[in-house]
Motif scaffolding. Structure first.
Motif, PDB file in Angstrom:
ATOM      1  N   ALA A 143       0.980  -1.298   0.097  1.00 24.67           N
ATOM      2  CA  ALA A 143       0.021  -0.001   0.161  1.00 24.67           C
ATOM      3  C   ALA A 143       0.623   1.130   0.119  1.00 24.67           C
ATOM      4  CB  ALA A 143      -0.958  -0.010   1.375  1.00 24.67           C
ATOM      5  N   GLY A 144       2.179   1.192   0.104  1.00 26.70           N
ATOM      6  CA  GLY A 144       3.241   2.332   0.111  1.00 26.70           C
ATOM      7  C   GLY A 144       3.138   2.937   1.458  1.00 26.70           C
ATOM      8  N   LEU A 145       2.603   2.264   2.633  1.00 29.88           N
ATOM      9  CA  LEU A 145       2.959   3.032   4.103  1.00 29.88           C
ATOM     10  C   LEU A 145       4.001   2.621   4.445  1.00 29.88           C
ATOM     11  CD1 LEU A 145      -0.566   1.693   5.174  1.00 29.88           C
ATOM     12  CD2 LEU A 145      -0.235   4.022   4.343  1.00 29.88           C
ATOM     13  N   THR A 202       6.255  -3.558  -8.140  1.00 32.27           N
ATOM     14  CA  THR A 202       5.651  -3.009  -9.239  1.00 32.27           C
ATOM     15  C   THR A 202       4.127  -3.319  -9.184  1.00 32.27           C
ATOM     16  OG1 THR A 202       7.693  -3.185 -10.285  1.00 32.27           O
ATOM     17  CG2 THR A 202       5.836  -2.913 -11.642  1.00 32.27           C
ATOM     18  N   ILE A 203       3.401  -2.013  -9.290  1.00 33.03           N
ATOM     19  CA  ILE A 203       1.963  -2.042  -9.357  1.00 33.03           C
ATOM     20  C   ILE A 203       1.572  -1.376 -10.382  1.00 33.03           C
ATOM     21  CG2 ILE A 203      -0.144  -1.639  -8.102  1.00 33.03           C
ATOM     22  CD1 ILE A 203       1.216  -1.837  -5.346  1.00 33.03           C
ATOM     23  N   THR A 204       0.847  -1.991 -11.373  1.00 33.80           N
ATOM     24  CA  THR A 204       0.146  -1.427 -12.407  1.00 33.80           C
ATOM     25  C   THR A 204       1.374  -0.595 -13.424  1.00 33.80           C
ATOM     26  OG1 THR A 204      -0.493   0.677 -11.555  1.00 33.80           O
ATOM     27  CG2 THR A 204      -2.203  -1.064 -11.794  1.00 33.80           C
ATOM     28  N   GLU A 219       8.265   1.794  -4.647  1.00 36.08           N
ATOM     29  CA  GLU A 219       9.372   1.885  -3.710  1.00 36.08           C
ATOM     30  C   GLU A 219      10.267   3.024  -3.987  1.00 36.08           C
ATOM     31  OE1 GLU A 219      11.550  -0.491  -6.975  1.00 36.08           O
ATOM     32  OE2 GLU A 219       9.711  -0.464  -6.058  1.00 36.08           O
ATOM     33  N   LYS A 220      10.077   3.488  -5.201  1.00 37.78           N
ATOM     34  CA  LYS A 220      11.006   4.563  -5.603  1.00 37.78           C
ATOM     35  C   LYS A 220      10.142   5.897  -5.497  1.00 37.78           C
ATOM     36  CE  LYS A 220      13.546   1.879  -9.312  1.00 37.78           C
ATOM     37  NZ  LYS A 220      13.756   1.766 -10.673  1.00 37.78           N
ATOM     38  N   MET A 221       8.987   5.724  -5.274  1.00 36.92           N
ATOM     39  CA  MET A 221       7.978   7.233  -5.099  1.00 36.92           C
ATOM     40  C   MET A 221       8.444   7.930  -3.695  1.00 36.92           C
ATOM     41  SD  MET A 221       4.359   5.690  -6.268  1.00 36.92           S
ATOM     42  CE  MET A 221       3.994   5.294  -7.809  1.00 36.92           C
ATOM     43  N   ASN A 222       8.378   9.206  -4.079  1.00 37.55           N
ATOM     44  CA  ASN A 222       8.459   9.870  -2.742  1.00 37.55           C
ATOM     45  C   ASN A 222       6.976   9.959  -2.081  1.00 37.55           C
ATOM     46  OD1 ASN A 222       6.864  12.035  -4.017  1.00 37.55           O
ATOM     47  ND2 ASN A 222       8.627  12.872  -4.878  1.00 37.55           N
TER      48      ASN A 222
END
Length: 208
Positions: free
Chosen positions: A124-126, A135-137, A142-145
């Motif tokens: 969930a990116g938490l 990798t989701i869609t 994991e690389k997102m700020n």
């Protein structure tokens, strides 16, 4: 399994064997012929079902096999989460690998402390992984700020908590519609959408 298939396959052992078969066939060396791959998959699924006393219909096997030829919606590779307690490293996740395809219903099971919640939090990116990829869609989360993760969660992630966490001063429609408010959907449209899903669940009478 898809909603359509879910009503026809309500025995969890089949699903666990299906996931095992998926890993066995699709994480190893693939046959050169696509037709051979499909046939091997069908035969493996049929064999597992027969061992449990089930005889799956051909069109259901076809649907399951065709799904495996699609790109996964969620792909996890070499995922680690390591917590440091003093000089000790505690591995909550230790090199996790799996794929989830459109329409599949996945249960993550395990003993207390085995990393189930940690895995869900990272999907969930938490939480950030110690290493590995999610990798989701097509997006590597994991690389997102944090700003990108907020937008990602708003558009793609939904949680139903064990204690539900409903807002007590909102009615059922308003509780269901609440996430749409954060997407900027106007009140009339989001309430209409929420009522539609309450009707699908046959609980529209609880709307007010």
């Amino acid at each position: 399994l898809s909603e359509e298939l879910g009503n026809r396959y309500l025995f969890p052992n089949f699903f666990l064997h299906f996931l095992h078969t998926q890993k066995m066939l699709f994480n190893g060396a693939k046959p050169q012929s696509p037709l051979s791959s499909r046939n091997q998959t069908k035969q493996a699924l049929r064999t597992q079902c027969c061992k449990m006393g089930h005889s799956p219909k051909p069109h259901i096997l076809h649907e399951l096999v065709e799904r495996k030829n699609m790109e996964p919606i969620i792909s996890v590779r070499d995922l680690y989460k390591i917590f440091k307690i003093g000089d000790t490293e505690v591995y909550a996740l230790n090199g996790l690998n799996f794929d989830i395809y459109q329409g599949e219903f996945i249960a993550i099971v395990g003993t207390s402390g085995s990393g189930k919640s940690t895995c869900l939090n990272m999907l969930a990116g938490l939480e950030k992984p110690s290493k590995g990829s999610i990798t989701i869609t097509g997006e590597s989360i994991e690389k997102m700020n944090e700003k990108q993760l907020v937008a990602f969660r708003r558009m793609h992630v939904g949680f139903i908590f064990q204690s539900y966490n409903l807002i007590p001063f909102l009615n059922a429609v308003e509780n269901v519609a609440l996430p749409l408010m954060f997407r900027g959907v106007d009140k009339e449209e989001r309430n209409k959408e929420a009522l539609h899903y309450l009707e699908l669940m046959n609980i529209a009478k609880e709307a007010e």
